[in-house]
Design an enzyme around this catalytic site. Structure first.
Site, PDB file in Angstrom:
ATOM      1  N   THR A  36       7.369  23.330  17.486  1.00  0.00           N
ATOM      2  CA  THR A  36       6.271  23.140  18.427  1.00  0.00           C
ATOM      3  C   THR A  36       6.761  23.416  19.842  1.00  0.00           C
ATOM      4  O   THR A  36       7.782  22.888  20.269  1.00  0.00           O
ATOM      5  CB  THR A  36       5.730  21.702  18.323  1.00  0.00           C
ATOM      6  OG1 THR A  36       5.105  21.548  17.042  1.00  0.00           O
ATOM      7  CG2 THR A  36       4.722  21.411  19.416  1.00  0.00           C
ATOM      8  N   HIS A 186       2.987  21.977   6.111  1.00  0.00           N
ATOM      9  CA  HIS A 186       3.835  20.988   6.793  1.00  0.00           C
ATOM     10  C   HIS A 186       3.639  19.630   6.124  1.00  0.00           C
ATOM     11  O   HIS A 186       2.685  18.911   6.397  1.00  0.00           O
ATOM     12  CB  HIS A 186       3.436  20.921   8.266  1.00  0.00           C
ATOM     13  CG  HIS A 186       4.474  20.256   9.142  1.00  0.00           C
ATOM     14  ND1 HIS A 186       5.454  19.428   8.643  1.00  0.00           N
ATOM     15  CD2 HIS A 186       4.664  20.293  10.491  1.00  0.00           C
ATOM     16  CE1 HIS A 186       6.202  18.985   9.646  1.00  0.00           C
ATOM     17  NE2 HIS A 186       5.756  19.501  10.771  1.00  0.00           N
ATOM     18  N   ASN A 189       7.996  15.073   8.550  1.00  0.00           N
ATOM     19  CA  ASN A 189       8.044  14.525   9.912  1.00  0.00           C
ATOM     20  C   ASN A 189       6.966  13.504  10.250  1.00  0.00           C
ATOM     21  O   ASN A 189       6.621  13.314  11.414  1.00  0.00           O
ATOM     22  CB  ASN A 189       7.984  15.666  10.943  1.00  0.00           C
ATOM     23  CG  ASN A 189       9.210  16.544  10.900  1.00  0.00           C
ATOM     24  OD1 ASN A 189      10.050  16.388  10.019  1.00  0.00           O
ATOM     25  ND2 ASN A 189       9.329  17.478  11.813  1.00  0.00           N
ATOM     26  N   TYR A 191       3.752  13.413   9.556  1.00  0.00           N
ATOM     27  CA  TYR A 191       2.378  13.857   9.775  1.00  0.00           C
ATOM     28  C   TYR A 191       1.535  13.571   8.529  1.00  0.00           C
ATOM     29  O   TYR A 191       1.987  12.880   7.617  1.00  0.00           O
ATOM     30  CB  TYR A 191       2.373  15.317  10.209  1.00  0.00           C
ATOM     31  CG  TYR A 191       3.111  15.513  11.516  1.00  0.00           C
ATOM     32  CD1 TYR A 191       2.696  14.861  12.679  1.00  0.00           C
ATOM     33  CD2 TYR A 191       4.269  16.281  11.590  1.00  0.00           C
ATOM     34  CE1 TYR A 191       3.389  14.994  13.871  1.00  0.00           C
ATOM     35  CE2 TYR A 191       4.973  16.424  12.772  1.00  0.00           C
ATOM     36  CZ  TYR A 191       4.532  15.774  13.915  1.00  0.00           C
ATOM     37  OH  TYR A 191       5.229  15.895  15.090  1.00  0.00           O
ATOM     38  N   ASN A 246       8.138   9.409  13.244  1.00  0.00           N
ATOM     39  CA  ASN A 246       6.770   8.942  13.473  1.00  0.00           C
ATOM     40  C   ASN A 246       6.422   7.715  12.633  1.00  0.00           C
ATOM     41  O   ASN A 246       5.311   7.587  12.104  1.00  0.00           O
ATOM     42  CB  ASN A 246       5.762  10.065  13.217  1.00  0.00           C
ATOM     43  CG  ASN A 246       5.764  11.091  14.335  1.00  0.00           C
ATOM     44  OD1 ASN A 246       5.778  10.745  15.509  1.00  0.00           O
ATOM     45  ND2 ASN A 246       5.751  12.375  13.975  1.00  0.00           N
TER      46      ASN A 246
END
Length: 375
Positions: A36, A186, A189, A191, A246
């Site tokens: 990103t 994805h 991480n 998400y 996260n």
């Protein structure tokens, strides 16, 4: 004599040996990791990305794009690209073309932030969506600074889950329309997909929660939908079973990782891209005694490893057969000619962390020097 030199080079530099990934002939095993960069204004990829990606392209090189949102509910950061509208698809086309013009293979990473978001990024100011209604407790966010406010999420109903799966399928179709060679889902991480996978987040009691098989159901249904849409030969997935990024953790990451790759085999997807237990995040370096070897042995397709590799240990993991390809992030960001630098064992540019997530279209983005520029 020439053959002897080639054999010696292959022994000393396994990262620079060719590899056949499905239908794709790769000239080396160094992958541009998805990163990103926050340079896509209003969720639309910008023309300056053409040079950024083409700088890092070699003939037969494999690149994975920055995370691209699959719907208007998918975003959690400013100025990240999407691929759910026609305008976004058209914006990606010249960027993909720039990579193809240099002979690169380019996959689009499909992304949904899930609860790693807040009201300001959501249509109508609604709550972000997740498998749960539990908010993230950490105050860390992209760039490593504190103070991010993560809004309490909305727990998806089964009907709403079906809509998200549909969004991923349509986004994959759009990626192919934009010219990408394939897509990476994805699932890492912390998400949305990772939120479903990890038992410290997923507190559901329906068919999408509880057992390992139930927690794997959502990503596998996404895989099924996308492979039916564009073919399994164009599909990869990124996973991080060992990470706690996260505020997303699992009590048995080894079992989770193995369950996922064994189920992925049923869909014959192209590759599985996994972040090492020793991964280095923007916040911390994680060290465990576990390894990716059981996942690597169980998965039948191409296996990509990521997580703070350098030239030396990248060559080692390939030579030991523990991965087929190695993804490089920060080093590739700062060294657009990374394969050449590895071949020559030259010095590397140091990356500037303060420019990772600015919105400048040049500084820390397109201005890292090539070897011929060094003096």
């Amino acid at each position: 004599m020439e053959e002897n030199r080639e054999e010696l080079r292959n022994v000393l530099l396994p990262l620079l040996t060719p590899y056949k990934m499905g239908n794709f002939d790769l000239s080396h095993r160094i992958v541009l990791a998805p990163m990103t960069r926050l340079r896509s204004y209003n969720f639309i990829a910008q023309p300056h990305a053409s040079l950024y990606y083409s700088q890092r392209t070699t003939k037969g090189g494999f690149l994975i794009s920055e995370a691209s949102g699959v719907s208007d509910t998918a975003q959690g950061y400013p100025h990240t690209p999407g691929i759910w509208t026609k305008e976004q698809v058209e914006a990606w086309k010249p960027i993909v073309k720039a990579v193809h013009n240099k002979g690169g293979i380019f996959f689009c990473q499909l992304f949904h932030a899930g609860r790693v978001s807040n009201y300001s990024f959501q249509p109508g100011g609604n709550p972000p969506i997740s498998c749960t209604d539990k908010p993230i407790q950490t105050d860390q966010h992209i760039g490593g600074s504190g103070g991010a406010i993560f809004s309490p999420p909305h727990r998806l109903t089964i009907q709403e889950i079906s809509q998200v799966i549909h969004d991923f399928r349509v986004a994959a179709k759009h990626a192919i329309e934009a010219g990408f060679d394939g897509v990476e889902i994805h699932g890492a991480n912390g998400y949305l997909i990772d939120q479903f996978l990890k038992d410290k987040v997923n507190d559901r009691t329906d068919k999408y929660g509880g057992t390992l098989q139930n927690r794997c159901r959502f990503p596998l249904e996404i895989i099924e939908a996308i492979t039916k849409e564009i073919g399994p030969h164009r599909v990869g997935i990124r996973l991080s079973p060992y990470a706690n990024y996260n505020d997303c953790e699992d009590s048995n990451p080894e079992a989770l990782g193995l369950c996922m790759v064994e189920e992925l085999n049923k869909y014959n997807i192209l590759y599985c891209h996994v972040i090492e237990p020793r991964m280095i995040t923007q916040f911390e370096k994680l060290e465990t005694k576990s390894s990716l070897l059981p996942m690597r042995k169980a998965f039948r397709g191409t296996f990509i490893a990521a997580g703070g590799y350098d030239r030396s240990d990248g060559n080692e993991v390939i030579s030991r057969g523990e991965a087929d390809l190695v993804a490089f992030g920060r080093l590739f960001l700062a060294n657009p000619d990374l394969p050449r630098r590895f071949e020559l064992n030259s010095g590397l540019n140091e990356y500037d962390r303060s420019t990772f997530y600015t919105h400048d279209p040049v500084v820390g983005y397109k201005d890292y020097p090539f070897l011929e520029d060094d003096s």
